[in-house]
Motif scaffolding. Structure first.
Motif, PDB file in Angstrom:
ATOM      1  N   ARG A 197       0.841  -1.202   0.000  1.00 41.70           N
ATOM      2  CA  ARG A 197       0.000   0.000   0.000  1.00 41.70           C
ATOM      3  C   ARG A 197       0.869   1.242   0.000  1.00 41.70           C
ATOM      4  O   ARG A 197       0.540   2.244  -0.619  1.00 41.70           O
ATOM      5  CB  ARG A 197      -0.916   0.016   1.222  1.00 41.70           C
ATOM      6  CG  ARG A 197      -1.948  -1.095   1.259  1.00 41.70           C
ATOM      7  CD  ARG A 197      -2.805  -1.042   2.505  1.00 41.70           C
ATOM      8  NE  ARG A 197      -3.649   0.165   2.527  1.00 41.70           N
ATOM      9  CZ  ARG A 197      -3.568   1.106   3.455  1.00 41.70           C
ATOM     10  NH1 ARG A 197      -2.651   1.013   4.411  1.00 41.70           N
ATOM     11  NH2 ARG A 197      -4.378   2.146   3.429  1.00 41.70           N
ATOM     12  N   ARG A 198       1.941   1.199   0.722  1.00 37.50           N
ATOM     13  CA  ARG A 198       2.900   2.299   0.746  1.00 37.50           C
ATOM     14  C   ARG A 198       4.227   1.770   1.276  1.00 37.50           C
ATOM     15  O   ARG A 198       4.281   0.691   1.879  1.00 37.50           O
ATOM     16  CB  ARG A 198       2.421   3.464   1.612  1.00 37.50           C
ATOM     17  CG  ARG A 198       2.230   3.134   3.079  1.00 37.50           C
ATOM     18  CD  ARG A 198       1.823   4.359   3.881  1.00 37.50           C
ATOM     19  NE  ARG A 198       0.534   4.852   3.455  1.00 37.50           N
ATOM     20  CZ  ARG A 198      -0.632   4.378   3.900  1.00 37.50           C
ATOM     21  NH1 ARG A 198      -0.629   3.362   4.760  1.00 37.50           N
ATOM     22  NH2 ARG A 198      -1.770   4.876   3.477  1.00 37.50           N
ATOM     23  N   LEU A 226       9.075   7.021  -6.474  1.00 39.56           N
ATOM     24  CA  LEU A 226       9.033   8.065  -5.448  1.00 39.56           C
ATOM     25  C   LEU A 226       7.611   8.291  -4.961  1.00 39.56           C
ATOM     26  O   LEU A 226       7.378   8.559  -3.782  1.00 39.56           O
ATOM     27  CB  LEU A 226       9.622   9.363  -6.001  1.00 39.56           C
ATOM     28  CG  LEU A 226       9.788  10.529  -5.023  1.00 39.56           C
ATOM     29  CD1 LEU A 226      10.705  10.153  -3.870  1.00 39.56           C
ATOM     30  CD2 LEU A 226      10.336  11.756  -5.749  1.00 39.56           C
ATOM     31  N   GLY A 227       6.644   8.158  -5.848  1.00 39.68           N
ATOM     32  CA  GLY A 227       5.246   8.347  -5.471  1.00 39.68           C
ATOM     33  C   GLY A 227       4.702   7.238  -4.601  1.00 39.68           C
ATOM     34  O   GLY A 227       3.617   7.389  -4.014  1.00 39.68           O
ATOM     35  N   ALA A 228       5.418   6.097  -4.501  1.00 43.52           N
ATOM     36  CA  ALA A 228       4.960   4.983  -3.663  1.00 43.52           C
ATOM     37  C   ALA A 228       5.360   5.156  -2.210  1.00 43.52           C
ATOM     38  O   ALA A 228       4.932   4.384  -1.352  1.00 43.52           O
ATOM     39  CB  ALA A 228       5.522   3.665  -4.196  1.00 43.52           C
ATOM     40  N   LEU A 229       6.180   6.162  -1.933  1.00 35.45           N
ATOM     41  CA  LEU A 229       6.626   6.368  -0.551  1.00 35.45           C
ATOM     42  C   LEU A 229       5.527   7.045   0.257  1.00 35.45           C
ATOM     43  O   LEU A 229       5.016   8.093  -0.132  1.00 35.45           O
ATOM     44  CB  LEU A 229       7.897   7.218  -0.522  1.00 35.45           C
ATOM     45  CG  LEU A 229       9.123   6.639  -1.243  1.00 35.45           C
ATOM     46  CD1 LEU A 229      10.332   7.536  -1.040  1.00 35.45           C
ATOM     47  CD2 LEU A 229       9.429   5.230  -0.759  1.00 35.45           C
ATOM     48  N   GLY A 230       5.191   6.441   1.378  1.00 35.86           N
ATOM     49  CA  GLY A 230       4.146   6.978   2.231  1.00 35.86           C
ATOM     50  C   GLY A 230       4.671   7.574   3.510  1.00 35.86           C
ATOM     51  O   GLY A 230       3.912   7.795   4.458  1.00 35.86           O
ATOM     52  N   GLY A 231       5.961   7.871   3.585  1.00 39.01           N
ATOM     53  CA  GLY A 231       6.529   8.481   4.773  1.00 39.01           C
ATOM     54  C   GLY A 231       8.012   8.215   4.874  1.00 39.01           C
ATOM     55  O   GLY A 231       8.514   7.196   4.386  1.00 39.01           O
ATOM     56  N   GLY A 252      11.437  18.282  -4.325  1.00 35.04           N
ATOM     57  CA  GLY A 252      10.149  18.945  -4.541  1.00 35.04           C
ATOM     58  C   GLY A 252       9.199  18.615  -3.413  1.00 35.04           C
ATOM     59  O   GLY A 252       9.426  18.992  -2.266  1.00 35.04           O
ATOM     60  N   THR A 253       8.143  17.897  -3.725  1.00 38.18           N
ATOM     61  CA  THR A 253       7.177  17.484  -2.709  1.00 38.18           C
ATOM     62  C   THR A 253       7.731  16.287  -1.949  1.00 38.18           C
ATOM     63  O   THR A 253       7.895  15.206  -2.509  1.00 38.18           O
ATOM     64  CB  THR A 253       5.832  17.119  -3.345  1.00 38.18           C
ATOM     65  OG1 THR A 253       5.329  18.236  -4.081  1.00 38.18           O
ATOM     66  CG2 THR A 253       4.821  16.721  -2.277  1.00 38.18           C
TER      67      THR A 253
END
Length: 387
Positions: A197-198, A226-231, A252-253
């Motif tokens: 999930r993350r 990079l978008g799969a990182l949840g923290g 960036g974000t």
């Protein structure tokens, strides 16, 4: 004379490494112990003397499953080893019960199988990245210790980069951390392929700089991983503050939540700053204004730091008990940053897109509730006690 001194120092470093690299194996389950498997990806070369990786660098990423035998009769945060004794004792020491090499596809399958054994809302992958002066087996043991003591959910993994495991090898380890960037990116891609999930990254000390460089590399190459990182949680990060700001701006974000655990009593980072000719490192910041606007949360654990104070978040029994009992770590893994942190005495400093939480030990006379984690805009920084 200089050559002889260099040879002597090198000999001492290698001797120290040899003792700490030694893995002690338990033959079977023993009373008073529990076993915990850790999936590992590493850029360390094989150790010719034992069935674990050593400290040489390898351009190829290798994988394995290492089952750790954990003694139950110990304080949270303790990681006992048989130093000064002839042999390890399962009821007293961390030991290995299994060292199984895995191919890349087998590693992905093992991560996927571990995720499928979790409840749907806990199918997360947590990757621990060790810091400076850490041998392979010490990193695996520390991963198991944190997992057990903090009762972390999800599948727990470890990325082991080729630290020499010697206190005088700072320059070597700094270069090795940079050497290991591609390997960490590869591991993140492999873990993402398993379908969590993350993904949560927990990095310590110099491993934090490795993590930031890997995130920066993925951002610049537009890597969808990079978008799969949840923290991200950086524990005592050994990073120049200005360098961290440039890394964060290049990314960036930042993955959210992005937590930085600091201690002003961290003597290792104080020494690191002196060696670097600087006044501070990211991990011993006292003023959140240095990272204002980066959408990060600083958690100051100075009040719990003892000794070197460089791994307080994972080695302080008081802090570990608080985290385990009230879910402060698990709260970082939730979908939303809004809401309140659990009950802990604390002082909150709020800035533009930056929050600093200064934790204090519990007292018998009372507790105070932390303010919500959601940062608020403020023209000037203000310090206020929690309600």
């Amino acid at each position: 004379m200089a050559m002889r001194a260099s040879l002597l120092i090198g000999t001492l470093l290698l001797a120290a490494c040899a003792v700490r690299e030694q893995a002690d194996f338990v033959e079977g389950p023993a009373p008073g112990t529990t076993w915990l498997p850790v999936l590992v990806a590493t850029t360390r070369a094989p150790d010719p003397n034992q069935p674990i990786p050593g400290w040489d660098r390898s351009a190829e990423v290798s994988h394995g499953r290492y089952t750790v035998s954990i003694p139950l009769d110990r304080e949270p945060g303790e990681l006992p080893r048989p130093r000064g004794r002839t042999e390890a004792v399962p009821q007293e020491d961390f030991m290995l019960a299994e060292a199984q090499p895995l191919g890349a596809d087998e590693f992905v399958s093992a991560v996927r199988a571990g995720l499928n054994q979790q409840p749907p809302n806990e199918r997360e992958a947590v990757i621990f990245v060790h810091g400076f002066n850490t041998t392979f087996v010490e990193g695996v043991y520390r991963t198991a210790q944190m997992t057990y003591d903090l009762r972390l959910p999800g599948v727990i993994l470890h990325y082991s980069w080729p630290s020499l495991g010697a206190p005088l090898a700072y320059a070597h380890d700094r270069d090795s951390a940079l050497f290991a960037r591609d390997g960490l990116v590869q591991m993140l891609r492999e873990v993402r392929a398993a379908g969590p999930r993350r993904i949560i990254i927990v990095a310590h000390s110099m491993g934090s700089q490795l993590t930031m460089e890997a995130l920066r590399q993925m951002a610049l190459s537009h890597d969808p991983t990079l978008g799969a990182l949840g923290g991200v949680i950086l524990i005592s990060p050994d990073i120049d503050v200005d360098l961290f700001r440039m890394q964060a701006e290049a990314i960036g974000t930042l993955p959210q939540p992005f937590l930085i655990i600091t201690s002003q009593r961290d003597r290792v980072l104080t020494l690191s700053a002196r060696l670097s000719g600087e006044a501070r490192r990211l991990g011993n910041l006292s003023d959140a204004r240095a990272v204002e606007g980066l959408d990060v949360t600083l958690i100051d654990v100075s009040a719990f730091s003892v000794g070197a104070g460089h791994f307080t978040a994972a080695s302080s029994p008081a802090l570990l008990n608080l985290f385990a009992q009230i879910g402060a770590v698990n709260a970082a893994f939730q979908d939303e940053r809004a809401g309140s942190l659990p009950l802990l005495p604390a002082t909150i400093l709020t800035l533009q897109n930056t929050t600093q939480v200064i934790l204090q030990p519990m007292t018998e006379t009372g507790q105070r509730r932390l303010m919500p984690w959601r940062p608020r805009q403020a023209a000037q920084p203000e310090t206020q006690p929690a309600d």
